[in-house]
Every structure is written in C-alpha cells, then in structure tokens.
Design a protein around this motif. Structure first.
Motif, PDB file in Angstrom:
ATOM      1  N   ILE A 288       0.834  -1.206   0.000  1.00  0.00           N
ATOM      2  CA  ILE A 288       0.000   0.000   0.000  1.00  0.00           C
ATOM      3  C   ILE A 288       0.871   1.259   0.000  1.00  0.00           C
ATOM      4  CG2 ILE A 288      -1.629   1.360   1.374  1.00  0.00           C
ATOM      5  CD1 ILE A 288      -2.904  -1.252   2.295  1.00  0.00           C
ATOM      6  N   LYS A 289       1.930   1.252   0.798  1.00  0.00           N
ATOM      7  CA  LYS A 289       2.792   2.432   0.898  1.00  0.00           C
ATOM      8  C   LYS A 289       3.437   2.796  -0.429  1.00  0.00           C
ATOM      9  CE  LYS A 289       3.901   1.672   5.785  1.00  0.00           C
ATOM     10  NZ  LYS A 289       4.932   1.199   6.744  1.00  0.00           N
ATOM     11  N   GLN A 290       3.660   1.807  -1.275  1.00  0.00           N
ATOM     12  CA  GLN A 290       4.299   2.065  -2.564  1.00  0.00           C
ATOM     13  C   GLN A 290       3.317   2.486  -3.654  1.00  0.00           C
ATOM     14  OE1 GLN A 290       7.642  -0.815  -3.642  1.00  0.00           O
ATOM     15  NE2 GLN A 290       6.571  -1.995  -2.069  1.00  0.00           N
ATOM     16  N   LEU A 291       2.019   2.379  -3.377  1.00  0.00           N
ATOM     17  CA  LEU A 291       1.020   2.655  -4.394  1.00  0.00           C
ATOM     18  C   LEU A 291       1.033   4.126  -4.805  1.00  0.00           C
ATOM     19  CD1 LEU A 291      -1.250   1.088  -5.912  1.00  0.00           C
ATOM     20  CD2 LEU A 291      -2.839   2.051  -4.237  1.00  0.00           C
ATOM     21  N   ALA A 292       1.060   4.374  -6.084  1.00  0.00           N
ATOM     22  CA  ALA A 292       1.062   5.743  -6.593  1.00  0.00           C
ATOM     23  C   ALA A 292      -0.218   6.472  -6.188  1.00  0.00           C
ATOM     24  CB  ALA A 292       1.181   5.725  -8.125  1.00  0.00           C
ATOM     25  N   ARG A 293      -0.091   7.762  -5.885  1.00  0.00           N
ATOM     26  CA  ARG A 293      -1.237   8.630  -5.605  1.00  0.00           C
ATOM     27  C   ARG A 293      -2.140   8.081  -4.500  1.00  0.00           C
ATOM     28  NH1 ARG A 293      -3.625  10.280 -11.495  1.00  0.00           N
ATOM     29  NH2 ARG A 293      -4.868  11.679 -10.198  1.00  0.00           N
ATOM     30  N   LEU A 294      -1.529   7.437  -3.507  1.00  0.00           N
ATOM     31  CA  LEU A 294      -2.297   6.738  -2.485  1.00  0.00           C
ATOM     32  C   LEU A 294      -3.282   7.648  -1.764  1.00  0.00           C
ATOM     33  CD1 LEU A 294      -2.989   4.315  -0.704  1.00  0.00           C
ATOM     34  CD2 LEU A 294      -0.998   4.885   0.721  1.00  0.00           C
ATOM     35  N   GLU A 295      -2.810   8.771  -1.254  1.00  0.00           N
ATOM     36  CA  GLU A 295      -3.698   9.649  -0.477  1.00  0.00           C
ATOM     37  C   GLU A 295      -4.863  10.147  -1.316  1.00  0.00           C
ATOM     38  OE1 GLU A 295      -3.595  10.001   2.747  1.00  0.00           O
ATOM     39  OE2 GLU A 295      -1.875   8.628   2.705  1.00  0.00           O
ATOM     40  N   GLU A 296      -4.587  10.424  -2.564  1.00  0.00           N
ATOM     41  CA  GLU A 296      -5.643  10.880  -3.473  1.00  0.00           C
ATOM     42  C   GLU A 296      -6.679   9.776  -3.695  1.00  0.00           C
ATOM     43  OE1 GLU A 296      -5.973  12.843  -7.944  1.00  0.00           O
ATOM     44  OE2 GLU A 296      -4.021  12.271  -7.123  1.00  0.00           O
ATOM     45  N   MET A 297      -6.202   8.548  -3.859  1.00  0.00           N
ATOM     46  CA  MET A 297      -7.121   7.432  -4.060  1.00  0.00           C
ATOM     47  C   MET A 297      -7.981   7.198  -2.815  1.00  0.00           C
ATOM     48  SD  MET A 297      -6.627   6.604  -7.150  1.00  0.00           S
ATOM     49  CE  MET A 297      -6.048   8.271  -7.551  1.00  0.00           C
ATOM     50  N   LEU A 298      -7.380   7.299  -1.657  1.00  0.00           N
ATOM     51  CA  LEU A 298      -8.139   7.128  -0.412  1.00  0.00           C
ATOM     52  C   LEU A 298      -9.188   8.227  -0.258  1.00  0.00           C
ATOM     53  CD1 LEU A 298      -5.274   6.080   2.032  1.00  0.00           C
ATOM     54  CD2 LEU A 298      -7.098   4.614   1.117  1.00  0.00           C
ATOM     55  N   GLU A 299      -8.856   9.409  -0.697  1.00  0.00           N
ATOM     56  CA  GLU A 299      -9.803  10.524  -0.629  1.00  0.00           C
ATOM     57  C   GLU A 299     -10.992  10.269  -1.566  1.00  0.00           C
ATOM     58  OE1 GLU A 299     -11.776  13.950   0.299  1.00  0.00           O
ATOM     59  OE2 GLU A 299     -10.088  13.021   1.365  1.00  0.00           O
ATOM     60  N   TYR A 300     -10.732   9.770  -2.746  1.00  0.00           N
ATOM     61  CA  TYR A 300     -11.822   9.427  -3.659  1.00  0.00           C
ATOM     62  C   TYR A 300     -12.737   8.378  -3.035  1.00  0.00           C
ATOM     63  CZ  TYR A 300      -9.503  11.784  -7.621  1.00  0.00           C
ATOM     64  OH  TYR A 300      -8.943  12.707  -8.463  1.00  0.00           O
ATOM     65  N   CYS A 301     -12.137   7.379  -2.398  1.00  0.00           N
ATOM     66  CA  CYS A 301     -12.938   6.333  -1.754  1.00  0.00           C
ATOM     67  C   CYS A 301     -13.805   6.915  -0.648  1.00  0.00           C
ATOM     68  CB  CYS A 301     -12.020   5.237  -1.189  1.00  0.00           C
ATOM     69  SG  CYS A 301     -11.196   4.223  -2.443  1.00  0.00           S
ATOM     70  N   GLU A 302     -13.245   7.811   0.130  1.00  0.00           N
ATOM     71  CA  GLU A 302     -14.006   8.432   1.214  1.00  0.00           C
ATOM     72  C   GLU A 302     -15.169   9.252   0.658  1.00  0.00           C
ATOM     73  OE1 GLU A 302     -13.313  11.445   5.027  1.00  0.00           O
ATOM     74  OE2 GLU A 302     -11.591  10.461   4.090  1.00  0.00           O
ATOM     75  N   GLN A 303     -14.920  10.004  -0.413  1.00  0.00           N
ATOM     76  CA  GLN A 303     -15.988  10.785  -1.033  1.00  0.00           C
ATOM     77  C   GLN A 303     -17.093   9.871  -1.564  1.00  0.00           C
ATOM     78  OE1 GLN A 303     -14.084  13.151  -4.058  1.00  0.00           O
ATOM     79  NE2 GLN A 303     -12.936  14.392  -2.590  1.00  0.00           N
ATOM     80  N   PHE A 304     -16.691   8.779  -2.156  1.00  0.00           N
ATOM     81  CA  PHE A 304     -17.645   7.800  -2.686  1.00  0.00           C
ATOM     82  C   PHE A 304     -18.491   7.207  -1.563  1.00  0.00           C
ATOM     83  CE2 PHE A 304     -18.496   3.324  -4.011  1.00  0.00           C
ATOM     84  CZ  PHE A 304     -19.235   3.559  -5.147  1.00  0.00           C
ATOM     85  N   ASP A 305     -17.864   6.860  -0.456  1.00  0.00           N
ATOM     86  CA  ASP A 305     -18.590   6.301   0.683  1.00  0.00           C
ATOM     87  C   ASP A 305     -19.561   7.314   1.270  1.00  0.00           C
ATOM     88  OD1 ASP A 305     -17.120   4.014   0.282  1.00  0.00           O
ATOM     89  OD2 ASP A 305     -15.787   4.316   1.998  1.00  0.00           O
ATOM     90  N   GLN A 306     -19.136   8.548   1.401  1.00  0.00           N
ATOM     91  CA  GLN A 306     -19.992   9.593   1.949  1.00  0.00           C
ATOM     92  C   GLN A 306     -21.195   9.831   1.050  1.00  0.00           C
ATOM     93  OE1 GLN A 306     -17.239  12.845   2.371  1.00  0.00           O
ATOM     94  NE2 GLN A 306     -16.527  12.167   4.391  1.00  0.00           N
ATOM     95  N   GLN A 307     -20.961   9.794  -0.239  1.00  0.00           N
ATOM     96  CA  GLN A 307     -22.053   9.974  -1.200  1.00  0.00           C
ATOM     97  C   GLN A 307     -23.054   8.831  -1.069  1.00  0.00           C
ATOM     98  OE1 GLN A 307     -21.613   7.800  -4.303  1.00  0.00           O
ATOM     99  NE2 GLN A 307     -23.762   8.201  -4.677  1.00  0.00           N
ATOM    100  N   GLY A 308     -22.534   7.618  -0.794  1.00  0.00           N
ATOM    101  CA  GLY A 308     -23.407   6.453  -0.650  1.00  0.00           C
ATOM    102  C   GLY A 308     -24.244   6.495   0.604  1.00  0.00           C
ATOM    103  N   GLU A 309     -23.762   7.165   1.638  1.00  0.00           N
ATOM    104  CA  GLU A 309     -24.477   7.226   2.904  1.00  0.00           C
ATOM    105  C   GLU A 309     -25.551   8.304   2.925  1.00  0.00           C
ATOM    106  OE1 GLU A 309     -21.450   7.837   5.807  1.00  0.00           O
ATOM    107  OE2 GLU A 309     -20.346   6.041   5.248  1.00  0.00           O
ATOM    108  N   SER A 310     -25.437   9.244   2.016  1.00  0.00           N
ATOM    109  CA  SER A 310     -26.355  10.399   2.052  1.00  0.00           C
ATOM    110  C   SER A 310     -27.731  10.053   1.511  1.00  0.00           C
ATOM    111  CB  SER A 310     -25.750  11.543   1.220  1.00  0.00           C
ATOM    112  OG  SER A 310     -25.563  11.136  -0.116  1.00  0.00           O
TER     113      SER A 310
END
Length: 317
Positions: free
Chosen positions: A295-317
């Motif tokens: 995971i630590k070596q994955l490119a653009r990791l923080e950005e990808m995690l942020e997209y996932c969080e936005q997706f999850d939040q959208q799903g909960e609304s």
C-alpha cells in the motif's frame, strides 16, 4: 446503503494494488514466470514502470469511481468524458500517462470522442470484442448495486460495460463478478469466499438461465471452478478466462497477498487477473489485510483514499 460498514477502499485499493503487482509481469508466459515467481511488489519489468504503478485497469476503475462520486445515479456521458481524459491526458493514470491500453478500449474511446453524447454505443459488440476491458473496471458497481434489484443491476452493468464492450458475453461477465462481490460484501464473518461464490452462482443460474451466453461460463457457474487443475485454467485476456482465473486463485488461497501473487504467477494478462482477483480479495479480507508495504508504494495513495471516502460519503447520504 448496507455497505455503510464496509469502506470502498477495501475493494478499490485491493484492485489497484493487485494491478500494480501484476504490471511488471504482463505478457510473460506462465512457464517463464515459474523460473522466478512473483513474491513481492516490484517495479519495471514489462512496462518499465516503478513499483506501485497501476495500469489501464486501475485508471478506468478510478474514472468510474470518480464519475459516480459526481453523478450518483450514473451518467455515462460523464464517464465517457473521463475515459477520454485518461486516454488523452493520463488523468487517472498512476503517473498521469498511458502506457497500456487494449485494442477494443482504444477503438471505443475514439468512437466516444466522435460521438460523446452516445457513449453506450461505442463498445464493440461482435464475437471478437470479448476481452476483459470492461470486467477490469466495473468493481465500483459492487458498492453501488448492493441494495438494488436484479433489473437495476442488469441495467447499470450493461450501460457501464457498453462504453467499451457491448457483447452479451462481456456484459454477463460483469454481472457475475458484481454478484460475487455483492455476496462477499454482504457476508457475515463466517462466510468463506467459496460460500459467497457458490451463492452467487445459484443466483446467476436462476436469473439468467435463458441467456444463451451463460453456457460460456458453465465451468465457473458450476460452483466448483476450484476443482479444475491449474493446467486447465487460462489467464488470457478473454473475459471468461480472466473471471475463471480470478475466482480460481481466490479459492486456492486464504489471504490477500497469496491471492494476488497466485494470480500474477498464472502469467499472461497478469495485471488484469491480479486486479480482478485483488478487488474481491480486498472486499473479503479488508484493507488492513492488504500488505502495508505494498500500500505504501502505491502511486497517488492519499488521493485514491480521498476518492474512496468521497464515494462512501455519497453512498451514505
């Protein structure tokens, strides 16, 4: 949504990491890899990319994920636009570049550019348009469709697949994959991957019994693909082969790391087999079971995690 307790990062990062582990080995024959099997995430190899680089599989998966963040009810015109952004600008690529793209996907994106208002007509629909290019990117729909009825699942999967692959065999491959993913997403802690797989097979065999194309997936839908010896498991770019190989490795391993490495060691279309298997393995085992050093070596990791969080939040609304 019932996936509220399951973060999409399980499956999305699982897919991206699997893809990245497979990239250096793409196109290598199984017998060649067997001389020095994959045992870790490495860099370079086939595409001369640094460790942690995902391919077109991951890029188009992220494009779908981000499109669904902005258009929760699915907008395939927006999705087509994002596919073009990746192809022309590398926007969803690990390093903002395109180093690998399937022939069918490239042709389809070119058609979307010519007619951006009808992207669902772009995908190839002949017998020779059944590569794994739509299967490899459809994972976000597992989270979107977990609470939807069968007709909605069929509609969404058909529309998303058709941007690049419109043949019924490709569409059915996506339907089977999403159903297996939904079963794993809904599973209790006691349910094994085989339990989820077999339950999905029962559902598909019941709901799609009248589809002539279901015969192509007979081995998989028997519920016992794991009983076939490795010599009978192909890992080519044909959608049926990719789906069979991915489920086979999940049924022959007991953790995320081994599943992805086994997928890579099958050879040929290593990045896609590992991405497809890695996504389901991530859903089943969870983000915390994906090797942290990968995971630590994955490119653009923080950005990808942020997209996932936005997706999850959208799903909960």
């Amino acid at each position: 949504m019932s996936f509220i307790n399951h973060s999409s990062k399980d499956g999305i990062i699982g897919l991206l990491v699997g893809d990245a582990v497979g990239v250096p080995y793409e196109f290598l024959d199984r017998s060649i890899i067997a001389r020095q099997p994959a045992v870790d995430m490495i860099g370079y190899g086939t595409h001369q990319q640094p460790a942690g680089t995902w391919s077109d599989d991951g890029a188009l998966t992220v494009a779908l994920l981000v499109s669904l963040v902005h258009h929760p009810q699915l907008d395939t015109i927006d999705l087509g636009r994002r596919f073009i952004q990746w192809y022309r600008q590398g926007l969803w690529g690990a390093h903002y570049e395109v180093f690998d793209i399937g022939i069918a996907t490239r042709k389809a994106i070119a058609l979307i550019e010519k007619d951006p208002n009808h992207p669902e007509q772009a995908g190839g629909h002949d017998e020779y348009s059944n590569g794994n290019g739509s299967l490899m990117r459809i994972l976000p729909l597992i989270y979107k469709l977990v609470d939807q009825d069968a007709s909605t699942r069929l509609d969404w999967i058909t529309r998303v697949s058709s941007l690049t692959h419109r043949h019924p065999v490709s569409i059915l491959g996506g339907i089977i994959y999403v159903e297996i993913g939904i079963q794993l997403l809904q599973a209790s802690s006691r349910m094994t991957i085989k339990d989820g797989y077999q339950k999905a097979c029962q559902i598909i065999n019941s709901e799609y019994a009248d589809y002539p194309e279901i015969e192509r997936y007979q081995r998989l839908l028997s519920g016992s693909i794991d009983q076939f010896p490795i010599e009978e498991i192909s890992s080519s770019g044909y959608v049926v082969h990719t789906l069979e190989a991915s489920i086979w490795v999940l049924l022959h391993t007991s953790n995320y790391r081994d599943a992805v490495l086994q997928a890579v060691n099958l050879g040929e279309d290593t990045d896609t087999t590992a991405a497809v298997a890695g996504g389901l393995a991530g859903i089943h085992y969870g983000y915390d079971q994906i090797p942290s050093d990968w995971i630590k070596q994955l490119a653009r990791l923080e950005e990808m995690l942020e997209y996932c969080e936005q997706f999850d939040q959208q799903g909960e609304s």
